[in-house]
Enzyme design. Structure first.
Site, PDB file in Angstrom:
ATOM      1  N   LYS A 125       0.829  -1.204   0.000  1.00 65.95           N
ATOM      2  CA  LYS A 125       0.000   0.000   0.000  1.00 65.95           C
ATOM      3  C   LYS A 125       0.865   1.256   0.000  1.00 65.95           C
ATOM      4  CE  LYS A 125      -3.988  -1.793   2.552  1.00 65.95           C
ATOM      5  NZ  LYS A 125      -5.020  -1.514   1.563  1.00 65.95           N
ATOM      6  N   ARG A 165     -10.438 -11.400   1.437  1.00 71.68           N
ATOM      7  CA  ARG A 165     -11.290 -12.421   0.822  1.00 71.68           C
ATOM      8  C   ARG A 165     -10.610 -13.793   0.852  1.00 71.68           C
ATOM      9  NH1 ARG A 165     -11.619  -8.971  -4.559  1.00 71.68           N
ATOM     10  NH2 ARG A 165     -11.323  -7.359  -2.967  1.00 71.68           N
TER      11      ARG A 165
HETATM   12  N1  BES Z   1      -8.299  -3.622   4.448  1.00 74.37           N
HETATM   13  C1  BES Z   1      -8.437  -3.240   3.067  1.00 74.37           C
HETATM   14  C2  BES Z   1      -9.730  -2.494   2.833  1.00 74.37           C
HETATM   15  C3  BES Z   1      -9.685  -1.029   3.111  1.00 74.37           C
HETATM   16  C4  BES Z   1      -9.181  -0.168   2.161  1.00 74.37           C
HETATM   17  C5  BES Z   1     -10.190  -0.526   4.261  1.00 74.37           C
HETATM   18  C6  BES Z   1      -9.182   1.185   2.406  1.00 74.37           C
HETATM   19  C7  BES Z   1     -10.203   0.814   4.530  1.00 74.37           C
HETATM   20  C8  BES Z   1      -9.699   1.682   3.583  1.00 74.37           C
HETATM   21  C9  BES Z   1      -8.437  -4.456   2.152  1.00 74.37           C
HETATM   22  O1  BES Z   1      -7.674  -5.508   2.570  1.00 74.37           O
HETATM   23  C10 BES Z   1      -7.849  -3.994   0.863  1.00 74.37           C
HETATM   24  O2  BES Z   1      -6.696  -3.681   0.856  1.00 74.37           O
HETATM   25  N2  BES Z   1      -8.654  -3.995  -0.194  1.00 74.37           N
HETATM   26  C11 BES Z   1      -8.214  -3.590  -1.477  1.00 74.37           C
HETATM   27  C12 BES Z   1      -8.704  -4.610  -2.488  1.00 74.37           C
HETATM   28  C13 BES Z   1      -8.187  -4.394  -3.882  1.00 74.37           C
HETATM   29  C14 BES Z   1      -6.695  -4.675  -3.934  1.00 74.37           C
HETATM   30  C15 BES Z   1      -8.923  -5.299  -4.813  1.00 74.37           C
HETATM   31  C16 BES Z   1      -8.807  -2.223  -1.792  1.00 74.37           C
HETATM   32  O3  BES Z   1      -9.986  -2.016  -1.530  1.00 74.37           O
HETATM   33  O4  BES Z   1      -8.072  -1.377  -2.267  1.00 74.37           O
HETATM   34 MN    MN Z   2      -5.616  -5.332   1.805  1.00 68.83          MN
END
Ligand code: BES
Ligand code: MN
Length: 505
Positions: A284, A358
């Site tokens: 990230k 997931r």
């Molecule tokens: N924990 C995150 C979801 C999240 C993102 C929560 C931003 C709060 C704020 C999850 O694990 C994640 O990283 N999701 C990705 C999925 C994508 C790579 C398909 C996302 O939503 O960016």
């Molecule tokens: Mn994630």
């Protein structure tokens, strides 16, 4: 916090802080407010006539009695417009009052039961809302601050719940007991989410959950990585590979005591508990990464709902499955284009290691099948996309079963953890097609929350299933009249109310 229900009148209460309430638009005080107004020689009527206080929900007014009442201070908490009033408003009004009391450093207070009189709420419901709201509003994460300041203000220690009508005392008391179990469980979930991830590793999460669960009589079991490997939980273990911390699969089971097991509904709750989500190899951006300690909010809500259900011995067979791991980059970490095999044998191509939630849920959902549940609900901070779709106050609900969906929507309305129904749009399943495996796990940016839900469905079995995406509601950015910033505990109370509904009330 201790709650004592007492028959009594506000004008007699000797306390540091007396909490009463006022509906928006009131010009002539009535009930408890009137009694206080009279003792204060019409001071409240004056304030209302001047328009300086309106009784809006969350609006509070602090007055000093100057010896005209046994109470030193009087706090009026607004109930909002009578037409909008319900249990959620009673809870919020209580929370606003508790926030004020907490800020004042008041440790003992007395309060009326908001909504039980003119508000027309059932006395059990009103008692629960009062206590839940007081606990939620009085919450503060203690953390690791050593210096003085707000954090070191004392907590509210004792709340006297005043009910004038002797006929309602038993019902209020019953509500107080429920509200305390649920409110304390929800605050515990908030503590778990707020806890720094170096302290709250998967093993520490398991330790804390098992400790609290055992104390209320839940059956507990924790699977380590070796046991998960033996079962074939390749999807969860794939995510765990990048971390030096061992993944944990926490199993909680509530079997009600003294209730005939025949005919009991079985409900399985499945929570995502990524104790920290760096994104893994698909790392990230740095700026907001620190907030990713909330990626275990679903697991915390699951544990809290089970704990509350067990402490109140709800007549429902409930199972909590919490999939806990870190998501880290590392020499052995899972990579985009790796293929893993889940517990049900399905193969999955990894596209982004940041879509780790997931993956851990997939195995946990498969595991739920062994209980032959009547319903399965998973809860997860799953996608940033749900925040784009629904904003900061609504959780996303994905469910094709009308009964389960209605129960969840109703529970959310009741607890103020609002859900909005989203589509499990079948044609988008094609977006998960790939050449290398049975499916890939992401379907692109557009409709990202929907394709995530469609992915989960592949592991959910045939029973009614719902998925709650709480990514945009697990963390509250700013302080409000009702709550402090940080972990919201979203889902804990809602899932408790769902279990209650499956228990027949
Ligand atoms: N924990 C995150 C979801 C999240 C993102 C929560 C931003 C709060 C704020 C999850 O694990 C994640 O990283 N999701 C990705 C999925 C994508 C790579 C398909 C996302 O939503 O960016
Ligand atoms: Mn994630």
């Amino acid at each position: 916090m201790q709650f004592n229900v007492k028959q009594g009148f506000v004008q007699d209460a000797a306390t540091g802080l007396l909490v009463v309430n006022c509906f928006e638009g009131v010009t002539e005080p009535s009930g408890a407010l009137k009694a206080v107004d009279q003792a204060l020689n019409g001071l409240i009527s004056q304030v209302l006539a001047a328009g300086d206080y309106q009784g809006k929900l969350g609006e509070t007014l602090l007055l000093y009695s100057g010896g005209a009442l046994p109470a030193q201070r009087v706090l009026i908490t607004g109930l909002g417009k009578p037409a909008d009033f319900g249990v959620a408003q009673a809870r919020k009004a209580s929370a606003a009052a508790a926030r004020q009391a907490r800020d004042l450093g008041v440790t003992r207070l007395a309060t009326v039961v908001h909504g039980a009189g003119q508000g027309g709420l059932d006395a059990v419901v009103a008692g629960q809302a009062l206590v839940e709201g007081t606990l939620l509003g009085g919450y503060r994460y203690r953390g690791y601050k050593r210096d003085s300041g707000d954090n070191n203000k004392p907590e509210i220690a004792e709340v006297t719940v005043l009910e004038a009508d002797p006929g309602k005392l038993a019902a209020v008391q019953q509500g107080v007991v429920i509200g305390q179990a649920v409110g304390e469980a929800a605050n515990w979930a908030r503590d778990l989410v707020n806890e720094p991830p170096n302290y709250l590793t998967p093993r520490e999460l398991a330790r804390r959950v098992v400790e609290r669960a055992a104390a209320v009589g839940l059956k507990t079991q924790v699977l380590g990585e070796a046991e998960m490997a033996e079962l074939g939980m390749g999807s969860l273990l794939g995510i765990a590979r990048g971390s030096d911390e061992e993944a944990q699969f926490i199993v909680l089971e509530h079997v009600p005591q003294g209730v005939d097991g025949q005919g009991l509904a079985t409900v399985a709750l499945v929570g995502k508990a990524i104790t920290f989500d760096t994104g893994g190899i698909s790392i990230k951006p740095a700026e907001n990464m620190w907030k990713m300690k909330d990626a275990m909010g679903g697991g915390a809500a699951t544990a809290a709902a089970l704990v509350a259900a067990a402490s109140l011995n709800l007549p429902v067979h409930a199972v909590g499955l919490i999939a806990a791991t870190e998501n880290m980059p590392g020499g052995d970490a899972i990579k985009p284009s790796d293929v893993v095999t889940a517990l049900n044998g399905k193969t999955v191509e990894i596209i982004s290691t940041d879509a780790e939630g997931r993956q851990v849920l997939a195995d946990a959902l498969c595991y739920a099948a062994r209980y032959q549940p009547d319903a399965v609900v998973d809860i997860a901070t799953l996608t940033g996309a749900i925040g784009i779709a629904l904003g900061p106050e609504l959780g996303g609900l994905f469910c094709d079963d009308a009964t389960l969906r209605d129960r969840l929507l109703h529970a959310g309305e009741w607890t103020g953890e609002s859900l909005w129904s989203m589509p499990l749009w079948k044609p988008y399943r094609r977006l998960l097609d790939t050449d290398a495996a049975d499916m890939k796990h992401t379907g692109g940016r557009l409709g990202g929350s929907i394709t995530a839900a469609l992915f989960l469905r592949e592991f959910a079995g045939e029973q009614p299933w719902a998925h709650l995406d709480i990514a945009s509601v697990a963390w509250q950015e700013e302080n409000s009249a009702f709550a402090v910033r940080g972990a919201s505990g979203f889902g804990a109370r809602l899932l408790f109310e769902l279990l209650r509904a499956y228990g027949g009330g």
